[in-house]
Scaffold this motif. Sequence first.
Motif, PDB file in Angstrom:
ATOM      1  N   ARG A  43     146.520 -34.560 110.832  1.00  0.00           N
ATOM      2  CA  ARG A  43     145.887 -34.590 109.506  1.00  0.00           C
ATOM      3  C   ARG A  43     144.943 -33.393 109.333  1.00  0.00           C
ATOM      4  N   ALA A  44     144.183 -33.070 110.366  1.00  0.00           N
ATOM      5  CA  ALA A  44     143.285 -31.916 110.311  1.00  0.00           C
ATOM      6  C   ALA A  44     144.085 -30.610 110.265  1.00  0.00           C
ATOM      7  N   VAL A  45     145.207 -30.566 110.965  1.00  0.00           N
ATOM      8  CA  VAL A  45     146.054 -29.373 110.948  1.00  0.00           C
ATOM      9  C   VAL A  45     146.612 -29.147 109.547  1.00  0.00           C
ATOM     10  N   ALA A  46     147.082 -30.205 108.883  1.00  0.00           N
ATOM     11  CA  ALA A  46     147.610 -30.066 107.519  1.00  0.00           C
ATOM     12  C   ALA A  46     146.523 -29.556 106.572  1.00  0.00           C
ATOM     13  N   ALA A  47     145.310 -30.105 106.682  1.00  0.00           N
ATOM     14  CA  ALA A  47     144.201 -29.639 105.847  1.00  0.00           C
ATOM     15  C   ALA A  47     143.863 -28.191 106.171  1.00  0.00           C
ATOM     16  N   SER A  48     143.916 -27.843 107.429  1.00  0.00           N
ATOM     17  CA  SER A  48     143.619 -26.481 107.859  1.00  0.00           C
ATOM     18  C   SER A  48     144.669 -25.495 107.354  1.00  0.00           C
ATOM     19  N   CYS A  49     145.901 -25.941 107.202  1.00  0.00           N
ATOM     20  CA  CYS A  49     146.960 -25.091 106.660  1.00  0.00           C
ATOM     21  C   CYS A  49     146.559 -24.587 105.275  1.00  0.00           C
ATOM     22  N   LEU A  50     145.985 -25.474 104.492  1.00  0.00           N
ATOM     23  CA  LEU A  50     145.530 -25.097 103.151  1.00  0.00           C
ATOM     24  C   LEU A  50     144.367 -24.120 103.216  1.00  0.00           C
ATOM     25  N   GLU A  51     143.446 -24.366 104.122  1.00  0.00           N
ATOM     26  CA  GLU A  51     142.268 -23.503 104.257  1.00  0.00           C
ATOM     27  C   GLU A  51     142.638 -22.124 104.794  1.00  0.00           C
ATOM     28  N   ARG A  52     143.585 -22.079 105.702  1.00  0.00           N
ATOM     29  CA  ARG A  52     143.940 -20.819 106.364  1.00  0.00           C
ATOM     30  C   ARG A  52     145.028 -20.029 105.643  1.00  0.00           C
ATOM     31  N   ALA A  53     145.646 -20.625 104.648  1.00  0.00           N
ATOM     32  CA  ALA A  53     146.755 -19.964 103.954  1.00  0.00           C
ATOM     33  C   ALA A  53     146.408 -18.563 103.446  1.00  0.00           C
ATOM     34  N   PRO A  54     145.237 -18.350 102.825  1.00  0.00           N
ATOM     35  CA  PRO A  54     144.944 -16.982 102.362  1.00  0.00           C
ATOM     36  C   PRO A  54     144.980 -15.950 103.493  1.00  0.00           C
ATOM     37  N   GLY A  55     144.450 -16.279 104.642  1.00  0.00           N
ATOM     38  CA  GLY A  55     144.485 -15.352 105.774  1.00  0.00           C
ATOM     39  C   GLY A  55     145.881 -15.137 106.317  1.00  0.00           C
ATOM     40  N   HIS A  56     146.670 -16.202 106.363  1.00  0.00           N
ATOM     41  CA  HIS A  56     148.035 -16.090 106.884  1.00  0.00           C
ATOM     42  C   HIS A  56     148.941 -15.302 105.944  1.00  0.00           C
ATOM     43  N   LEU A  57     148.689 -15.414 104.645  1.00  0.00           N
ATOM     44  CA  LEU A  57     149.598 -14.794 103.681  1.00  0.00           C
ATOM     45  C   LEU A  57     149.102 -13.460 103.131  1.00  0.00           C
ATOM     46  N   ALA A  58     147.870 -13.083 103.444  1.00  0.00           N
ATOM     47  CA  ALA A  58     147.333 -11.797 102.980  1.00  0.00           C
ATOM     48  C   ALA A  58     148.199 -10.613 103.412  1.00  0.00           C
ATOM     49  N   PRO A  59     148.737 -10.606 104.648  1.00  0.00           N
ATOM     50  CA  PRO A  59     149.580  -9.464 105.040  1.00  0.00           C
ATOM     51  C   PRO A  59     150.829  -9.292 104.174  1.00  0.00           C
ATOM     52  N   PHE A  60     151.212 -10.339 103.444  1.00  0.00           N
ATOM     53  CA  PHE A  60     152.383 -10.275 102.569  1.00  0.00           C
ATOM     54  C   PHE A  60     152.003  -9.906 101.141  1.00  0.00           C
ATOM     55  N   GLY A  61     150.708  -9.627 100.917  1.00  0.00           N
ATOM     56  CA  GLY A  61     150.241  -9.273  99.585  1.00  0.00           C
ATOM     57  C   GLY A  61     150.048 -10.465  98.664  1.00  0.00           C
ATOM     58  N   VAL A  62     149.915 -11.645  99.240  1.00  0.00           N
ATOM     59  CA  VAL A  62     149.721 -12.865  98.454  1.00  0.00           C
ATOM     60  C   VAL A  62     148.223 -13.066  98.259  1.00  0.00           C
ATOM     61  N   SER A  64     144.621 -14.978  97.348  1.00  0.00           N
ATOM     62  CA  SER A  64     144.086 -16.260  97.836  1.00  0.00           C
ATOM     63  C   SER A  64     144.517 -17.442  96.971  1.00  0.00           C
ATOM     64  N   PRO A  65     144.387 -17.371  95.633  1.00  0.00           N
ATOM     65  CA  PRO A  65     144.840 -18.517  94.824  1.00  0.00           C
ATOM     66  C   PRO A  65     146.339 -18.784  94.976  1.00  0.00           C
ATOM     67  N   GLN A  66     147.134 -17.713  95.047  1.00  0.00           N
ATOM     68  CA  GLN A  66     148.575 -17.889  95.235  1.00  0.00           C
ATOM     69  C   GLN A  66     148.879 -18.482  96.609  1.00  0.00           C
ATOM     70  N   ALA A  67     148.126 -18.061  97.621  1.00  0.00           N
ATOM     71  CA  ALA A  67     148.341 -18.575  98.977  1.00  0.00           C
ATOM     72  C   ALA A  67     148.038 -20.061  99.037  1.00  0.00           C
ATOM     73  N   ARG A  68     146.964 -20.458  98.382  1.00  0.00           N
ATOM     74  CA  ARG A  68     146.603 -21.882  98.362  1.00  0.00           C
ATOM     75  C   ARG A  68     147.690 -22.707  97.668  1.00  0.00           C
ATOM     76  N   LEU A  69     148.188 -22.221  96.546  1.00  0.00           N
ATOM     77  CA  LEU A  69     149.268 -22.912  95.849  1.00  0.00           C
ATOM     78  C   LEU A  69     150.527 -22.943  96.710  1.00  0.00           C
ATOM     79  N   THR A  70     150.820 -21.834  97.374  1.00  0.00           N
ATOM     80  CA  THR A  70     151.983 -21.790  98.262  1.00  0.00           C
ATOM     81  C   THR A  70     151.859 -22.834  99.366  1.00  0.00           C
ATOM     82  N   ALA A  71     150.672 -22.994  99.921  1.00  0.00           N
ATOM     83  CA  ALA A  71     150.461 -23.991 100.982  1.00  0.00           C
ATOM     84  C   ALA A  71     150.650 -25.403 100.438  1.00  0.00           C
ATOM     85  N   ILE A  72     150.153 -25.668  99.239  1.00  0.00           N
ATOM     86  CA  ILE A  72     150.352 -26.995  98.630  1.00  0.00           C
ATOM     87  C   ILE A  72     151.844 -27.253  98.432  1.00  0.00           C
TER      88      ILE A  72
END
Length: 115
Positions: A43-62, A64-72
């Motif tokens: 459960r904490a990992v799933a929540a963390s996926c949302l929190e960490r999405a901007p950092g994980h997806l920044a190298p792809f030019g995504v 922060s708001p788009q990364a959060r939506l992508t994680a959802i």
Amino acid sequence: MASTSGGLLVWDWERFTTGVPLGFDALHHWLQTSVATPRSDPRAVAASCLERAPGHLAPFGVSSPQARLTAILYLTDLATRYLTDRQAQAGAPLGDPGTWLIPAIVQATSGRGGS
């Protein structure tokens, strides 16, 4: 996908599809690696996926708001897949998305999920 001493192991090609948001694969790899860690709290990992999405997806030019939506969208897609495939009934350890994926999705979409 897993990195092993023998090299890279890739599986699950039956799930291959086109037209998914940029970042699904990166989030999937991170989530699956994280929940496989001994003593992880899914459960904490799933929540963390949302929190960490901007950092994980920044190298792809995504952004922060788009990364959060992508994680959802990713967590929703994964939960839908688990429900459709009846993973809980099959006895999969994380087969019930109501115990870990859906709470993270609800929190993120209810305005209580942070930025």
